[in-house]
Motif scaffolding. Structure first.
Motif, mmCIF file in Angstrom:
data_model
loop_
_atom_site.group_PDB
_atom_site.id
_atom_site.type_symbol
_atom_site.label_atom_id
_atom_site.label_comp_id
_atom_site.label_asym_id
_atom_site.label_seq_id
_atom_site.Cartn_x
_atom_site.Cartn_y
_atom_site.Cartn_z
ATOM 1 N N ASP A 1 15.142 -14.149 7.663
ATOM 2 C CA ASP A 1 16.053 -13.118 7.162
ATOM 3 C C ASP A 1 16.592 -13.512 5.791
ATOM 4 N N VAL A 2 16.975 -14.781 5.633
ATOM 5 C CA VAL A 2 17.484 -15.266 4.348
ATOM 6 C C VAL A 2 16.367 -15.300 3.313
ATOM 7 N N TYR A 3 15.190 -15.771 3.719
ATOM 8 C CA TYR A 3 14.032 -15.857 2.817
ATOM 9 C C TYR A 3 13.736 -14.504 2.174
ATOM 10 N N TYR A 4 13.712 -13.465 2.977
ATOM 11 C CA TYR A 4 13.396 -12.127 2.447
ATOM 12 C C TYR A 4 14.559 -11.547 1.662
ATOM 13 N N SER A 5 15.797 -11.859 2.065
ATOM 14 C CA SER A 5 16.942 -11.358 1.308
ATOM 15 C C SER A 5 16.994 -11.979 -0.091
ATOM 16 N N LEU A 6 16.410 -13.178 -0.258
ATOM 17 C CA LEU A 6 16.338 -13.836 -1.568
ATOM 18 C C LEU A 6 15.167 -13.317 -2.406
ATOM 19 N N GLY A 7 14.383 -12.418 -1.845
ATOM 20 C CA GLY A 7 13.267 -11.837 -2.589
ATOM 21 C C GLY A 7 12.117 -12.787 -2.820
ATOM 22 N N LEU A 8 11.992 -13.818 -1.990
ATOM 23 C CA LEU A 8 10.901 -14.782 -2.172
ATOM 24 C C LEU A 8 9.544 -14.160 -1.869
ATOM 25 N N ASP A 9 9.525 -13.150 -1.001
ATOM 26 C CA ASP A 9 8.269 -12.453 -0.731
ATOM 27 C C ASP A 9 7.789 -11.703 -1.965
ATOM 28 N N LYS A 10 8.719 -11.129 -2.724
ATOM 29 C CA LYS A 10 8.343 -10.418 -3.956
ATOM 30 C C LYS A 10 7.872 -11.388 -5.031
ATOM 31 N N ILE A 11 8.495 -12.561 -5.073
ATOM 32 C CA ILE A 11 8.046 -13.588 -6.018
ATOM 33 C C ILE A 11 6.610 -13.977 -5.716
ATOM 34 N N CYS A 12 6.290 -14.151 -4.424
ATOM 35 C CA CYS A 12 4.923 -14.497 -4.025
ATOM 36 C C CYS A 12 3.951 -13.384 -4.377
ATOM 37 N N ARG A 13 4.383 -12.147 -4.193
ATOM 38 C CA ARG A 13 3.510 -11.013 -4.490
ATOM 39 C C ARG A 13 3.229 -10.931 -6.000
ATOM 40 N N ALA A 14 4.251 -11.198 -6.824
ATOM 41 C CA ALA A 14 4.059 -11.178 -8.275
ATOM 42 C C ALA A 14 3.122 -12.290 -8.718
ATOM 43 N N ILE A 15 3.234 -13.466 -8.103
ATOM 44 C CA ILE A 15 2.349 -14.590 -8.437
ATOM 45 C C ILE A 15 0.926 -14.276 -8.015
ATOM 46 N N SER A 16 0.776 -13.657 -6.843
ATOM 47 C CA SER A 16 -0.561 -13.331 -6.336
ATOM 48 C C SER A 16 -1.301 -12.387 -7.272
ATOM 49 N N LYS A 17 -0.571 -11.491 -7.937
ATOM 50 C CA LYS A 17 -1.203 -10.556 -8.866
ATOM 51 C C LYS A 17 -1.745 -11.268 -10.105
ATOM 52 N N LYS A 18 -1.157 -12.419 -10.445
ATOM 53 C CA LYS A 18 -1.571 -13.153 -11.642
ATOM 54 C C LYS A 18 -2.783 -14.043 -11.395
ATOM 55 N N HIS A 19 -3.008 -14.402 -10.121
ATOM 56 C CA HIS A 19 -4.064 -15.362 -9.800
ATOM 57 C C HIS A 19 -5.141 -14.705 -8.940
ATOM 58 N N ASN A 20 -6.314 -15.223 -9.020
ATOM 59 C CA ASN A 20 -7.440 -14.672 -8.290
ATOM 60 C C ASN A 20 -7.683 -15.476 -7.012
ATOM 61 N N PHE A 21 -6.943 -15.159 -5.957
ATOM 62 C CA PHE A 21 -7.184 -15.790 -4.662
ATOM 63 C C PHE A 21 -6.977 -14.755 -3.571
ATOM 64 N N GLU A 22 -7.497 -15.041 -2.392
ATOM 65 C CA GLU A 22 -7.478 -14.069 -1.303
ATOM 66 C C GLU A 22 -6.487 -14.436 -0.193
ATOM 67 N N PHE A 23 -6.004 -15.670 -0.190
ATOM 68 C CA PHE A 23 -5.097 -16.063 0.888
ATOM 69 C C PHE A 23 -3.718 -15.437 0.703
ATOM 70 N N ASN A 24 -2.943 -15.407 1.798
ATOM 71 C CA ASN A 24 -1.614 -14.804 1.821
ATOM 72 C C ASN A 24 -0.585 -15.845 1.375
ATOM 73 N N LEU A 25 -0.237 -15.846 0.086
ATOM 74 C CA LEU A 25 0.676 -16.848 -0.461
ATOM 75 C C LEU A 25 2.045 -16.767 0.201
ATOM 76 N N ASN A 26 2.528 -15.551 0.453
ATOM 77 C CA ASN A 26 3.844 -15.384 1.065
ATOM 78 C C ASN A 26 3.890 -16.001 2.453
#
Length: 576
Positions: free
Chosen positions: A98-123
């Motif tokens: 609950d805290v992890y998502y409230s800090l927007g860490l999932d969005k940070i992972c999603r933004a990083i994933s868009k910059k890199h070419n990989f298929e795994f779920n970084l979040n």
């Protein structure tokens, strides 16, 4: 419940609603707002927002239906358990999630994933690295194994964890600065006063390379180490960190990280508080600044032993002291204080000094309680020194400033000046007397034009950054470090750093009413037995802490059984 929506000129938003009967009339009540179509697609990684929202409504209806009746579980003493079927799951991580998502860490992972070419779920990987660091600290291989303990199972492989570490290290600055900006959306950060300190972490290897170098270990271990510099706000929540080679001086590490706070974090006005080890002239001068773009000031502990002779004499003079909180109308002679009646009082004196082109206020405080504390610590060290003398005082040549062996003196020559075959060890009473001169005294330097009491109060909160390091080293078991590659080592400490932030916000949600050890043990013990097709049975003890967790986070798991759909609903709720 049913799916509802509202349209605006540019978007459509979805919500769950139900009809209620009020004052003889039917009215629609919005139960949960899911957000706009764009928000749903970006946040939950789906293409069809309406279908996703409808599925959430279906889950809520199913959970509500299951909660309305009893669940019967058939168990037979003659029936074997299913082979290799996992039955026990941890649900304590849901509060961290609950805290992890409230800090927007999932969005940070999603933004990083868009910059890199990989298929795994970084979040998925990053979140599990953080949850397990708090609950089950171990190696990265252990993290992968322990991720299976959670109700929501991992969707990645071990080799992908190691690949993710390299990406996390590369994006270290982005993660730290973006996370800070996300925290501002939750609540204002108290960054008017920030604290900086350094520590080091040792490795289970004897090979020194990259940042792993032999240096002065805080634990006194003869192993390669890396240093960590950490900034913390006035509420004990970490701001930013950096890693530096273990054989480097810690003093030059502060300014580069502070410059990142100015540029990447957008911070412009603050007071930096440090200990004496980081109070170099260059660090003080950097924080003696006032301009159109902001201002910086400093508060730093000052060694009285290292003051110039006339300042040391002034600091230790028994006359001219003021009582904290009483003003400057009455002065005291601390040599005339009563050991009992004046034990809890704090006295101080201050003066402005100018050295090397820097004006600063020198504030010295004195208290009988602090004097007694120091003497108690020293007496224990003297006892250990006497025992070491009895055993031969081995390693006397490698004593540290805080080591009990500093009170041991050795003679290695005969009366004629010849080299002795044997060494004579004895207690250095002169060294003890010299230390006792400073008992009860504590000094700080600052360029603030504040009253002495206010400055001393700022410095007193430095214990919280020391607690941050203690939590990382003890509860999170951040050392020893087993990783070898430089980028993976950096990622390891990013994980520890963010785990500390997630923990601190969890602690704040609980009103800081429980100890770190108790919170972590509680979350770790919140296990459930899964009855296939039925639900999750809690097998933990319900306590005032579990009740407080449920109250503050808005969901409850302390029922006799949590139906399958209800647990899915709770998992989804922690990710909103």
């Amino acid at each position: 419940m049913r799916l509802g929506y509202s349209r605006s000129k540019y978007s459509i938003s979805y919500y769950a609603q139900k009809t209620i009967y009020v004052d003889g009339k039917n009215k629609s009540l919005i139960v949960t707002r899911f957000g706009s179509e764009k928000y749903i697609c970006e946040t939950y990684g789906v293409k069809d927002a309406k279908a996703w929202a409808q599925h959430q409504v279906d889950l809520m209806n199913q959970a509500e239906k299951e909660e309305s009746g009893e669940i019967l579980i058939d168990l037979s003493p003659s029936k074997d358990l299913a082979l290799n079927q996992q039955r026990l799951y941890n649900g304590g991580y849901l509060f961290l999630q609950d805290v992890y998502y409230s800090l927007g860490l999932d969005k940070i992972c999603r933004a990083i994933s868009k910059k890199h070419n990989f298929e795994f779920n970084l979040n998925s990987i990053f979140s599990r690295l953080i949850y397990t660091r708090i609950l089950y600290p171990s190696s990265k291989q252990g993290t992968y194994r322990d991720s299976a303990k959670f109700i929501e199972q991992p969707d990645f492989d071990l080799h992908q964890v190691y690949r993710a570490l390299s990406v996390i290290a590369e994006e270290s600055d982005y993660i730290q600065s973006t996370l800070y900006k996300n925290t501002l959306k939750l609540s204002p950060r108290k960054t008017g006063i920030i604290y900086y300190d350094c520590t080091n972490f040792y490795f289970e290897t004897e090979q020194a390379e990259d940042d792993k170098q032999y240096g002065l270990s805080k634990e006194g271990r003869a192993l390669p180490i890396v240093g960590m510099g950490l900034f913390m706000d006035a509420e004990g929540i970490p701001l930013s960190f950096s890693i530096y080679p273990g054989n480097h001086n810690e003093q030059p590490t502060m300014i580069p990280l502070e410059e990142k706070l100015l540029t990447d974090f957008g911070m412009s006005k603050f007071v930096v508080c440090t200990d004496a080890g980081l109070s170099s002239l260059s660090n003080r001068k950097f924080n003696d600044y006032s301009g159109e773009d902001g201002s910086r000031s400093f508060v730093t502990t000052q060694s009285i032993k290292k003051l110039k002779g006339f300042l040391k004499e002034w600091a230790l003079d028994s006359k001219g002291w003021y009582l904290s909180g009483q003003g400057v109308h009455i002065t005291y002679n601390i040599s005339e204080l009563d050991e009992v009646n004046d034990k809890d009082k704090v006295f101080y004196k201050s003066r402005w000094i100018k050295e090397n082109g820097l004006e600063q206020q020198l504030i010295v405080s004195y208290s009988i309680k602090y004097k007694n504390y120091q003497r108690k610590i020293r007496n224990n060290q003297i006892e250990r020194a006497l025992k070491a003398i009895e055993k031969g005082a081995s390693g006397i040549d490698h004593k540290r400033p805080t080591d009990c062996k500093r009170f041991i003196k050795v003679d290695r020559a005969t009366k004629n000046g010849e080299i002795a075959d044997q060494s004579t060890y004895y207690l250095d009473k002169e060294a003890i007397r010299n230390e006792e001169l400073y008992d009860g005294f504590y000094a700080v330097c600052t360029n603030l034009e504040e009253k002495a009491g206010a400055v001393v109060k700022i410095n007193q909160r430095r214990w919280e950054i020391e607690e941050c390091f203690r939590i990382m080293k003890s509860e999170f078991e951040a050392r020893p470090v087993y990783l070898q590659r430089k980028e993976r080592i950096t990622a390891h400490f990013i994980t520890c750093f963010i785990a500390l932030i997630v923990y601190r916000y969890t602690e704040k949600r609980l009103g800081e009413s429980f100890t770190c050890k108790r919170i972590i043990e509680c979350l770790k013990d919140m296990d459930f037995v899964k009855h296939e097709g039925k639900g999750y049975e809690p097998v933990y003890t319900r306590t005032e802490l579990t009740d407080e967790l449920h109250k503050e986070f808005g969901f409850t798991t302390s029922k006799e059984i949590i139906p399958i759909m209800k647990m899915k609903n709770i998992c989804a709720q922690t990710k909103k």
